[in-house]
Design a protein around this motif. Structure first.
Motif, mmCIF file in Angstrom:
data_model
loop_
_atom_site.group_PDB
_atom_site.id
_atom_site.type_symbol
_atom_site.label_atom_id
_atom_site.label_comp_id
_atom_site.label_asym_id
_atom_site.label_seq_id
_atom_site.Cartn_x
_atom_site.Cartn_y
_atom_site.Cartn_z
ATOM 1 N N MET A 1 0.834 -1.202 0.000
ATOM 2 C CA MET A 1 0.000 0.000 0.000
ATOM 3 C C MET A 1 0.868 1.251 0.000
ATOM 4 O O MET A 1 0.717 2.120 -0.840
ATOM 5 N N ALA A 2 1.784 1.272 0.965
ATOM 6 C CA ALA A 2 2.637 2.450 1.093
ATOM 7 C C ALA A 2 3.485 2.610 -0.164
ATOM 8 O O ALA A 2 3.669 3.701 -0.666
ATOM 9 N N ASP B 1 2.748 1.790 -3.171
ATOM 10 C CA ASP B 1 1.941 2.350 -4.250
ATOM 11 C C ASP B 1 1.685 3.833 -4.017
ATOM 12 O O ASP B 1 1.739 4.642 -4.928
ATOM 13 N N HIS B 2 1.438 4.172 -2.760
ATOM 14 C CA HIS B 2 1.008 5.532 -2.460
ATOM 15 C C HIS B 2 2.159 6.531 -2.539
ATOM 16 O O HIS B 2 2.000 7.636 -3.045
ATOM 17 N N ARG C 1 0.236 -0.488 -13.113
ATOM 18 C CA ARG C 1 -1.175 -0.151 -13.031
ATOM 19 C C ARG C 1 -1.820 -0.142 -14.417
ATOM 20 O O ARG C 1 -2.950 -0.567 -14.586
ATOM 21 N N THR D 1 -8.667 14.152 -2.332
ATOM 22 C CA THR D 1 -7.245 14.318 -2.617
ATOM 23 C C THR D 1 -7.017 15.260 -3.799
ATOM 24 O O THR D 1 -5.891 15.437 -4.234
#
Lengths: 263, 163
Positions: free
Chosen positions: A1-2, A4-5, A14, A153
């Motif tokens: 997750m991190a 990717d973020h 992607r 965002t």
């Protein structure tokens, strides 16, 4: 997750993954497409004729405006030449259709039926017939997610049409509300003021309508007033969208800026 | 021969999960959107209970990852939520199998609540969002749909002898 973020490395991955999963989106969209095509077939002749007449009238009105527009454009070009300022570029656009609405509650996104095959690019501005909708996320081959301006965002540089005051509109995560931050109490802003894109971040072209001011909270105890606006694009019932291309120079410039930022 | 059955079973399981994914993306009127059950998770949980030898946390992770791609969320949010939720089913599948369908659906309601809280919690790392209790409606509709999902998939499993 991190991973990717916080990094950009997953962008290419992607693209491939989105392409792999896109048949599911096309399948999910199929029943609605079918219903719409059937509905189109069983429309009565009268209603079609009525619609046709209405559209003709509409086109006539639009054409009349377009004639004026040509004149104005000419005039604008001349004036700009007189002022020695850079001419505005004509931009290209492409129609896209919304295939699915992302079901993620915490993110406002829709999926459109355009991808790298149509030469779309990440960060491309998207509008509908009323105003700015958002920007493209990483494109897949045939489908791409659009991040709406109401997503929490997302932020978009705007100008108040009446006064020309610059500000940044942020998404709130609420589909009918965007928020202007850091507006001093003394700023001339009223309920009903139209917000248009300022074109300052090079991402959204200048002059497209974004929203209408609905509420101003001037709490003197705070440093800035809080201004809320309603997006003019009908974000909860999107169907046909326009993807915009700036002139080639603009894109080159935008890419360069991004590279500088990353480097 | 045995290998062949395995391949066929995997294929059927894949198809059920795929149709659940399609169902989860299908456009519905905006009023119903709030109540849409989490079909992929329900299907994965059923297979976790029925055939834990075939459907393990790996499959749950992959399904969640597919959700991530479709939702356009940060990669891994749904994947990890799917995984954690299915672990509860996988580690207690023998107990849960002995429950009646209605008892199971109560348990599913709890698991779905957990799932939605996990998704919220992980999403919260990346954006400023607030929780409203409305987010838990799908847990209730999901629990109400569970018996039908269960009966339908059991029928499929027996009809096509998926094992």
């Amino acid at each position: 997750m991190a991973f990717d973020h916080f990094t950009d490395t997953s962008a290419i991955v992607r693209t491939y993954l989105t392409s792999i999963i896109s048949p599911v989106l096309y399948l999910a969209d199929a029943p609605q497409e079918a219903i719409e095509s059937v509905a189109l077939r069983i429309k009565t002749k009268e209603s079609l004729m009525e619609e046709n007449a209405l559209l003709r009238q509409f086109q006539l009105e639009q054409n009349e405006k377009l004639q004026q527009f040509a004149l104005l454009q000419q005039e604008n070009k001349k004036l700009r030449a007189l002022l020695n300022s850079s001419p505005r570029h004509q931009s290209k656009s492409m129609v896209a259709e919304v295939m699915a609405v992302s079901k993620d509650r915490f993110s406002h996104q829709v999926v459109v039926n355009r991808g790298t095959l149509d030469k779309v690019y990440e960060g491309q501005p998207v509008i509908d017939d009323l105003g700015v909708v958002g920007q493209l996320l990483t494109p897949g081959t045939t489908t791409t997610h659009v991040l709406l301006i109401t997503d929490s965002t997302q932020a978009i540089p705007i100008r108040i049409e009446r006064t020309g005051v610059r500000a940044i509109a942020e998404g709130t995560g609420n589909i009918d509300r965007i928020k202007l931050n850091h507006i001093p109490h003394s700023t001339d802003i009223r309920v009903g003021d139209r917000l248009i894109t300022s074109g300052l971040a090079q991402r959204f072209p200048e002059g497209y309508p974004v929203g209408v001011v609905t509420k101003i909270i001037r709490d003197e105890g705070r440093q800035f007033s809080t201004v809320f606006a309603r997006p003019v694009a009908q974000l909860d019932r999107l169907k046909y969208l326009l993807l915009l291309w700036g002139a080639v120079d603009d894109i080159g410039e935008a890419v360069q800026i991004e590279e500088e930022e990353n480097g | 021969m045995g290998d062949n059955t395995g391949l066929r079973s995997n294929w059927y399981i894949f198809l059920t999960i795929l149709s659940a994914l399609v169902l989860s993306m299908m456009p519905v009127p905006i009023q119903l959107e709030l109540f849409r059950p989490d079909w992929p998770l329900l299907v994965v949980l059923y297979w976790c209970l029925a055939l834990p030898n075939r459907v393990n946390i790996g499959v749950a992770w992959l399904t969640g990852f597919a959700m991530d791609i479709m939702m356009g969320s940060v990669f891994g949010v749904y994947a990890i939520s799917f995984t954690i939720t299915s672990v509860f089913c996988l580690s207690n599948y023998q107990t849960i199998r002995n429950f009646s369908v209605w008892q199971q659906s109560l348990l599913i309601a709890v698991l779905l609540c957990l799932y939605h809280l996990l998704v919220f919690w992980f999403s919260r790392f990346f954006a400023t969002i607030h929780f409203i209790p409305n987010y838990l409606w799908p847990a209730m509709t999901g629990a109400l749909c569970w018996p039908w999902v269960f009966w339908l998939l059991r029928k499929l499993r027996r009809q096509f002898s998926i094992q």
